[in-house]
Design a protein around this motif. Structure first.
Motif, PDB file in Angstrom:
ATOM      1  N   GLN A 103      10.567-110.343  18.727  1.00 25.33           N
ATOM      2  CA  GLN A 103      11.314-109.215  19.296  1.00 25.33           C
ATOM      3  C   GLN A 103      11.880-108.410  18.139  1.00 25.33           C
ATOM      4  O   GLN A 103      12.351-108.963  17.164  1.00 25.33           O
ATOM      5  N   ASN A 105      14.443-106.368  17.655  1.00 28.72           N
ATOM      6  CA  ASN A 105      15.876-106.391  17.346  1.00 28.72           C
ATOM      7  C   ASN A 105      16.369-105.156  16.614  1.00 28.72           C
ATOM      8  O   ASN A 105      17.237-105.251  15.742  1.00 28.72           O
ATOM      9  N   ALA A 108      19.582-100.321  19.447  1.00 28.53           N
ATOM     10  CA  ALA A 108      19.104 -99.306  20.399  1.00 28.53           C
ATOM     11  C   ALA A 108      19.866 -97.984  20.277  1.00 28.53           C
ATOM     12  O   ALA A 108      19.336 -96.925  20.590  1.00 28.53           O
ATOM     13  N   HIS A 109      21.132 -98.056  19.804  1.00 27.39           N
ATOM     14  CA  HIS A 109      21.962 -96.851  19.774  1.00 27.39           C
ATOM     15  C   HIS A 109      21.846 -96.096  18.454  1.00 27.39           C
ATOM     16  O   HIS A 109      22.496 -95.075  18.263  1.00 27.39           O
ATOM     17  N   ASN A 111      19.265 -94.278  15.477  1.00 28.39           N
ATOM     18  CA  ASN A 111      17.896 -93.807  15.256  1.00 28.39           C
ATOM     19  C   ASN A 111      17.222 -94.673  14.181  1.00 28.39           C
ATOM     20  O   ASN A 111      17.854 -95.551  13.574  1.00 28.39           O
ATOM     21  N   ASN A 115      18.833 -97.314  11.529  1.00 30.70           N
ATOM     22  CA  ASN A 115      18.507 -98.735  11.620  1.00 30.70           C
ATOM     23  C   ASN A 115      18.112 -99.291  10.250  1.00 30.70           C
ATOM     24  O   ASN A 115      18.387-100.445   9.940  1.00 30.70           O
ATOM     25  N   MET A 151      14.747 -92.359  18.359  1.00 28.38           N
ATOM     26  CA  MET A 151      15.489 -93.535  18.811  1.00 28.38           C
ATOM     27  C   MET A 151      14.472 -94.643  19.109  1.00 28.38           C
ATOM     28  O   MET A 151      13.330 -94.352  19.514  1.00 28.38           O
ATOM     29  N   PRO A 152      14.868 -95.920  18.959  1.00 31.34           N
ATOM     30  CA  PRO A 152      13.909 -97.010  19.195  1.00 31.34           C
ATOM     31  C   PRO A 152      13.199 -96.909  20.550  1.00 31.34           C
ATOM     32  O   PRO A 152      11.993 -97.165  20.640  1.00 31.34           O
ATOM     33  N   ALA A 153      13.920 -96.499  21.584  1.00 31.52           N
ATOM     34  CA  ALA A 153      13.310 -96.445  22.920  1.00 31.52           C
ATOM     35  C   ALA A 153      12.181 -95.412  22.996  1.00 31.52           C
ATOM     36  O   ALA A 153      11.371 -95.450  23.919  1.00 31.52           O
ATOM     37  N   GLN A 160       7.918 -99.857  16.938  1.00 34.98           N
ATOM     38  CA  GLN A 160       9.214-100.541  16.757  1.00 34.98           C
ATOM     39  C   GLN A 160       9.059-101.716  15.802  1.00 34.98           C
ATOM     40  O   GLN A 160       9.926-101.952  14.950  1.00 34.98           O
TER      41      GLN A 160
END
Ligand SMILES: Nc1ncnc2c1ncn2[C@@H]1O[C@H](COP(=O)(O)OP(=O)(O)OP(=O)(O)O)[C@@H](O)[C@H]1O
Ligand SMILES: [Mg+2]
Length: 270
Positions: A103, A105, A108-109, A111, A115, A151-153, A160
């Motif tokens: 995963q 990790n 999420a909040h 960019n 990160n 953003m990750p999403a 990712q």
């Protein structure tokens, strides 16, 4: 040879320097002994792939190398620092070990760029400019230069995971640990991530990779290690361990993995 060693910053000549050295590693969870005495050495620039059935202790081994799990017994030395020494500064030692999980990790909040810079700034104390420069060069390395402000999403799983690899690289680790980095990905996204890992291997990165991608292990690993039941059952050249395994358990495992319809008589009892 001695001169060549010092002249070679990438470490290709000094390939005998162990970056990871593990001696008699044991790990129990309560009554369950998961690692029963593992010895392992990873030299500079070496790629070691760990294969083996579910529950054999592969993740636990990697998590012990990063001291995410505390070993029950044994000795682990990474880049000359004994992690199992009670006086070891674990946080400092961990900054030299990059870890990429199944995963991703990512926060999420934040960019992608943030990160990649947050740990550089908080842990390594790098300034904004330097951390962003390092982050951008690593995004380029994994083919994500155009995603710094995403953003990750907004990224695919493969993107990712590549961002997670770039984040680990941004800490300038001596060694990268990968725990089944492609197993949560849709099949069409696996190739890009394996391609990035292959590139790292070619650049001379020292890597310890838990994987079920046999083709990758065969082509990229210097050494393949087969684990079962908390032991290293067999290790050696990939062509030997995967292509012509000596041990019965290795043969049975590979028969199952390479042909999922294959069944052992023992399996039917489970
Ligand atoms: N935190 C924990 N507490 C108790 N048992 C654990 C813990 N972590 C792992 N185990 C047990 O240790 C054994 C080895 O787990 P591990 O995750 O290392 O296996 P693995 O080889 O990585 O398997 P997989 O291929 O499924 O990822 C399993 O029996 C597992 O249930
Ligand atoms: Mg695992």
């Amino acid at each position: 040879m001695a001169d060549a060693k010092t002249d070679d910053p990438a470490g290709a000549v000094s390939s005998e320097t162990p970056v990871i050295s593990i001696d008699g590693l044991k790990k129990s969870f309560g009554d369950l002994e998961v690692l029963k005495g593992v010895d392992l050495s990873v030299t500079r620039g070496e790629v070691v792939c760990v294969i083996g059935p579910s529950g054999s202790g592969k993740s636990t081994l990697l998590r012990c190398v990063n001291l995410l799990e505390e070993p029950t017994a044994g000795k682990i030395v990474v880049s000359g620092t004994e992690l199992t020494d009670p006086d070891c500064d674990i946080d400092a030692a961990r900054t030299r070990i990059g870890m990429v999980f199944q995963q991703f990790n990512l926060f999420a909040h934040l960019n992608v760029l943030d990160n990649l810079t947050i740990a550089q700034r908080k842990v390594l104390g790098r300034g904004k400019e330097e951390s962003e420069r390092v982050a951008k060069s690593n995004l380029e390395r994994v083919g994500l230069s155009d995603k710094a402000s995403a953003m990750p999403a907004q990224l695919s799983g493969g993107q990712q995971q590549r961002a997670a690899i770039a984040r680990a690289l941004s800490m300038n680790p001596d060694v990268m640990l990968f725990d089944e980095p492609t197993s949560a990905l849709d099949p069409e996204l696996v190739g890009d991530v394996l391609g990035v890992m292959r590139g790292l291997a070619e650049e001379g990165m020292t890597m310890l990779v838990v994987t079920h991608e046999m083709q990758f292990a065969r082509e990229v690993a210097d050494t393949v290690l087969f684990m079962d039941g908390g032991y290293v059952v067999e290790q050696g050249d990939p062509a030997q361990v995967i292509g012509a395994p000596r041990e019965r358990r290795t043969k049975e495992f590979l028969a199952r993995v390479l042909d999922p319809t294959h069944q052992n008589p023992q399996d039917t009892a489970v």
